[in-house]
Design an enzyme around this catalytic site. Structure first.
Site, PDB file in Angstrom:
ATOM      1  N   LEU A  56       0.787  -1.443   0.197  1.00  0.00           N
ATOM      2  CA  LEU A  56       0.235   0.353   0.082  1.00  0.00           C
ATOM      3  C   LEU A  56       1.214   1.411  -0.215  1.00  0.00           C
ATOM      4  O   LEU A  56       0.190   2.320  -0.508  1.00  0.00           O
ATOM      5  CB  LEU A  56      -1.359   0.069   1.201  1.00  0.00           C
ATOM      6  CG  LEU A  56      -1.465  -1.206   1.224  1.00  0.00           C
ATOM      7  CD1 LEU A  56      -2.599  -0.816   2.146  1.00  0.00           C
ATOM      8  CD2 LEU A  56      -2.875  -1.055   0.122  1.00  0.00           C
ATOM      9  N   GLN A  57       2.036   0.652   0.467  1.00  0.00           N
ATOM     10  CA  GLN A  57       2.607   2.565   0.458  1.00  0.00           C
ATOM     11  C   GLN A  57       4.047   1.744  -0.004  1.00  0.00           C
ATOM     12  O   GLN A  57       5.285   1.205   0.552  1.00  0.00           O
ATOM     13  CB  GLN A  57       2.980   2.941   2.231  1.00  0.00           C
ATOM     14  CG  GLN A  57       4.565   4.121   2.734  1.00  0.00           C
ATOM     15  CD  GLN A  57       3.648   5.491   1.852  1.00  0.00           C
ATOM     16  OE1 GLN A  57       1.833   5.894   1.695  1.00  0.00           O
ATOM     17  NE2 GLN A  57       4.646   6.293   1.507  1.00  0.00           N
ATOM     18  N   GLY A  74      12.183   2.063   4.839  1.00  0.00           N
ATOM     19  CA  GLY A  74      10.608   1.251   4.472  1.00  0.00           C
ATOM     20  C   GLY A  74      11.242  -0.143   4.138  1.00  0.00           C
ATOM     21  O   GLY A  74      11.393  -1.502   3.300  1.00  0.00           O
ATOM     22  N   GLU A  75      12.443  -0.050   5.062  1.00  0.00           N
ATOM     23  CA  GLU A  75      13.139  -1.722   5.117  1.00  0.00           C
ATOM     24  C   GLU A  75      12.408  -2.876   5.134  1.00  0.00           C
ATOM     25  O   GLU A  75      12.707  -3.669   4.785  1.00  0.00           O
ATOM     26  CB  GLU A  75      13.941  -0.984   5.931  1.00  0.00           C
ATOM     27  CG  GLU A  75      15.905  -2.641   5.775  1.00  0.00           C
ATOM     28  CD  GLU A  75      17.332  -2.922   6.172  1.00  0.00           C
ATOM     29  OE1 GLU A  75      17.543  -3.523   6.184  1.00  0.00           O
ATOM     30  OE2 GLU A  75      17.687  -1.454   6.216  1.00  0.00           O
ATOM     31  N   ARG A  76      11.721  -2.732   6.511  1.00  0.00           N
ATOM     32  CA  ARG A  76      10.809  -4.032   6.572  1.00  0.00           C
ATOM     33  C   ARG A  76      10.372  -4.833   5.817  1.00  0.00           C
ATOM     34  O   ARG A  76       9.233  -5.489   5.442  1.00  0.00           O
ATOM     35  CB  ARG A  76      10.239  -3.805   7.835  1.00  0.00           C
ATOM     36  CG  ARG A  76      10.703  -3.250   8.924  1.00  0.00           C
ATOM     37  CD  ARG A  76       9.937  -3.059  10.008  1.00  0.00           C
ATOM     38  NE  ARG A  76       8.791  -4.273  10.680  1.00  0.00           N
ATOM     39  CZ  ARG A  76       7.666  -3.968  10.058  1.00  0.00           C
ATOM     40  NH1 ARG A  76       6.918  -2.837  10.037  1.00  0.00           N
ATOM     41  NH2 ARG A  76       6.936  -5.440  10.790  1.00  0.00           N
ATOM     42  N   GLU A 108      12.606   7.625  11.150  1.00  0.00           N
ATOM     43  CA  GLU A 108      11.230   6.168  10.307  1.00  0.00           C
ATOM     44  C   GLU A 108      10.947   5.264  11.292  1.00  0.00           C
ATOM     45  O   GLU A 108      10.069   5.081  11.536  1.00  0.00           O
ATOM     46  CB  GLU A 108      11.744   6.050   9.126  1.00  0.00           C
ATOM     47  CG  GLU A 108       9.995   5.086   8.558  1.00  0.00           C
ATOM     48  CD  GLU A 108      10.761   3.666   7.663  1.00  0.00           C
ATOM     49  OE1 GLU A 108       9.637   3.362   6.860  1.00  0.00           O
ATOM     50  OE2 GLU A 108      11.928   3.415   7.773  1.00  0.00           O
TER      51      GLU A 108
END
Length: 283
Positions: A56-57, A74-76, A108
């Site tokens: 979604l992102q 956004g590493e996860r 983040e």
């Protein structure tokens, strides 16, 4: 917008940025990633969500050399996509400089509540260095009190051993702050006591007030206990028939004392050479 404004707005896609699909093999992790460990369970759970609902992102990356990219945020999501064996992942390319990229990555992660205390403290320390901030200005920018930030930063003064137990959740940040200021040896000794005896913070504080005294007394108690156990073992090895005779003598000594006779008893509990000496004197 300052880098700290992204605490509230980092999920918004900039209007001038386009989303593109980038091959996962061309993406590498953020070198400023404050999170040292990623839970396999949480990655699997996120992967299950991605498999069901899609991404979604998009993640945010920056260019690194020839057609390669480094993750900014956004590493996860990136790891979950790798778990699913995706070939590409939607990403926004935002060519920040090192300071901006590092700050963005740190911020983040700070927004997530599952950062362990050491990773959080290291993130604060890195943000201060990257942006030339004081504790007060950092606290204001991230919406924390100065004392909160200061207490987290104090944990970085702990030895690597103590930090590892703090990061794993085996001791609390309050336990950790109790140990700040102790020598490396004493931090290790008190840590072992906390773990072995499940000590609370108050008990830990009492030890820290007089570390040497505590361990001297502990050693003395251990010696006294060992001596008592040796005596107990020696008595238990005395033959049953001899023990009956000894008990008879001790009852006689007791009766003598009750009758007003001054009695002095000396007992050797060696089962191989048992001896009891009795001295009687009238008062």
């Amino acid at each position: 917008m300052s880098i700290f404004s992204s605490l509230r707005h980092h999920d918004e896609i900039p209007k001038d940025k386009q989303i593109k699909d980038i091959e996962l093999t061309k993406i590498k992790a953020n070198s400023y990633q404050p999170r040292r460990e990623f839970s396999d369970k949480s990655i699997r759970e996120l992967a299950s969500t991605l498999d069901k609902d899609g991404l979604l992102q998009p993640i945010i990356v920056r260019e690194q050399g020839d057609d390669n990219y480094e993750i900014i945020a956004g590493e996860r999501r990136y790891r979950a996509a790798k778990h699913l064996a995706w070939e590409t992942i939607p990403a926004i390319v935002n060519n920040m400089d090192n300071s901006q990229a590092a700050s963005f990555a740190l911020i983040e992660n700070l927004q997530r509540e599952d950062l362990n205390p050491i990773d959080e403290a290291q993130a604060y320390d890195n943000l201060m260095k990257l942006n030339n901030l004081t504790q007060t200005s950092l606290a204001k920018n991230i919406g924390k009190s100065q004392s909160y930030v200061a207490n987290k930063l104090r944990l970085l003064k702990l030895t690597p051993k103590v930090q590892s137990y703090l990061a794993s959740g085996q001791i609390s940040p309050r336990h950790g702050r109790c140990l700040v200021g102790l020598s490396e040896k004493d931090q290790g000794r008190v840590l072992d006591e906390i773990l072995a005896n499940n000590l609370n913070v108050n008990d830990t504080e009492k030890i820290v007030k007089d570390v040497d005294g505590y361990f001297i007394n502990k050693q003395k108690r251990a010696k006294d206990q060992e001596k008592a156990e040796q005596t107990k073992r020696a008595v238990s090895r005395i033959p049953k028939d001899l023990q009956v005779q000894i008990n008879t003598i001790k009852r006689a000594v007791k009766l003598a004392k009750e009758s007003g006779i001054k009695v002095k008893v000396k007992e050797n509990n060696d089962p191989n050479d048992y001896m009891i000496t009795i001295e009687l004197k009238r008062k």
